[in-house]
Design an enzyme around this catalytic site. Sequence first.
Site, short mmCIF file in Angstrom:
data_model
loop_
_atom_site.label_atom_id
_atom_site.label_comp_id
_atom_site.label_asym_id
_atom_site.label_seq_id
_atom_site.Cartn_x
_atom_site.Cartn_y
_atom_site.Cartn_z
N GLY A 1 3.25 -11.09 19.78
CA GLY A 1 3.63 -11.04 18.36
C GLY A 1 2.50 -10.56 17.47
N GLY B 1 -6.72 -6.44 3.08
CA GLY B 1 -6.34 -7.85 2.97
C GLY B 1 -7.26 -8.67 2.09
N GLY C 1 -2.99 -11.10 7.49
CA GLY C 1 -2.75 -12.52 7.73
C GLY C 1 -2.42 -13.24 6.44
N LYS D 1 0.82 -1.23 0.00
CA LYS D 1 0.00 0.00 0.00
C LYS D 1 0.84 1.27 0.00
CE LYS D 1 0.33 -1.92 4.14
NZ LYS D 1 0.19 -3.31 4.53
N VAL E 1 -5.14 -3.23 0.18
CA VAL E 1 -6.16 -2.59 1.03
C VAL E 1 -7.11 -3.65 1.59
CG1 VAL E 1 -7.98 -0.85 1.16
CG2 VAL E 1 -6.07 -0.54 -0.43
N ASP F 1 -0.61 3.53 8.08
CA ASP F 1 -1.08 2.38 7.28
C ASP F 1 -2.51 2.63 6.77
OD1 ASP F 1 -0.84 -0.69 6.68
OD2 ASP F 1 -2.71 -0.50 7.80
N LYS G 1 -3.93 3.17 2.75
CA LYS G 1 -5.08 2.44 2.20
C LYS G 1 -6.20 3.41 1.80
CE LYS G 1 -3.86 -1.57 5.03
NZ LYS G 1 -4.01 -2.19 6.34
N ILE H 1 -10.51 -8.76 1.83
CA ILE H 1 -11.78 -8.19 1.34
C ILE H 1 -11.55 -7.69 -0.08
CG2 ILE H 1 -13.59 -6.47 1.74
CD1 ILE H 1 -12.65 -6.24 4.64
N1 HSE Z 1 -0.63 -3.93 9.75
C1 HSE Z 1 -1.89 -3.99 9.08
C2 HSE Z 1 -3.01 -4.14 10.09
C3 HSE Z 1 -2.00 -5.16 8.15
O1 HSE Z 1 -2.78 -4.21 11.29
O2 HSE Z 1 -4.14 -4.15 9.65
C4 HSE Z 1 -1.34 -4.94 6.85
O3 HSE Z 1 -1.84 -3.82 6.18
#
Ligand code: HSE
Length: 434
Positions: free
Chosen positions: A193, A140, A308, A111, A138, A207, A211, A142
Amino acid sequence: MTNEKQSPVRLGIAGLGTVGVGVIRIVEQNAGLLAARSGRPIRITAVSARDRSRDRGVDVSGLTWHDNAVDLAADETVDAVVELMGGSDGPAYALAKASLSAGKPFITANKALVATHGKELAELAEVNNVALRFEAAVAGGIPIIKSLSEGLSANNISEVHGILNGTCNYILTRMEREKMAFDDVLNEAQKIGYAEADPTFDIDGIDTAHKTAILAALAFGIVPDIENLPTEGIRNIVPVDIEYARELGYRIKLLGIAKKAGDAVEVRVHPAMVPLSSPLAGVMDATNAVTITGDHVGPTGYEGAGAGQGPTASAVVADVVDIARGVWYPPFGIPAEDLSVPEQPGAESHVGTYYIRLKVADVPGVMADITRTLARENVSIDSMLQRGHAEDGGVYIVLITHETTEEAAIAALNHFNALECVLESPAMLRIEAA
Ligand code: HSE
């Protein structure tokens, strides 16, 4: 229609982290299905990653290994390049340009790259008549890029709202459920983690901004512009605001927002209170969700895993299937040279309703000071609460305004700061009917 004799699409993958391994798994496990849907087999022929010896749980022994990812673009056994390295510049950017210039489709989950260099890369793709695809960038798994580019292409879009960062949504969910402070949830999320060691991009909204810039470009035919996108993250959210929000019938979410406002397009990222009855309010944990409103379709909603291995790789491979099918259209839906740079109204001219929380001394005349201060900026009160004693003897006064400009709300906040009865900097949150 489909048979193994048809020429395969041969992929070169740059980056063998979680998502890269996920792509290899899907291509292996669903080979027959993918070939049937694509009309051609999909194969992986080459890879590039830092560590050759690491056991990734998938067999990469028969693949050509490139130490320099950019070399994938020139590899004659590679028909299309999949970039899963990340970063807006450096090798990812170089590989994008090299692949598109070589006439090879370029598929990315990056992105930051698309939000920063989207227009230039789209132009390069169009000049070379080759695909640039970024479904995985954007939300994941979806299919939100496809929804905007294809499913909703008949509509004038008026607004897009998204919960686009799973880490932030998870943190806000835990803060509400466990009544925990932001730092404690973040520490815990990092220990298990869940959150990145450096969570800055997530929690500071960057982030989400990447997006949102991409969704805004697709929805409104504008140049993705990360530089001028007002961005605020969730570091300053405190449990008391989450509690009052709930009492008032709202939930706090980090939203990416892109909205038509006359000839302008408002694009912004910030935490907002959304009514508990709204579709986005019920989206909890690490789930992502987007609502899009079109002039003919009306409001539509999309929800699913935003990150994921499986979900992100699913989006990457869907782009590969389109390429194998020969699907092509301009990466942002219209020719890149026609993407406009709209007037971006300053955040201060945003008109909306606001939540304001003040910690004040519990003495006579305080309410009068507060209402006078708001009246001075022509800000009208919709509802107001006074709640319990804070440990230091102060009390919280919480109010929701009627519609006003952000400029007026901020001016009122500045006046509050100067009042003797106000004991700490007031908190303010925008309210969004998402
Ligand atoms: N780090 C992002 C999130 C995932 O926590 O949604 C990848 O864009």
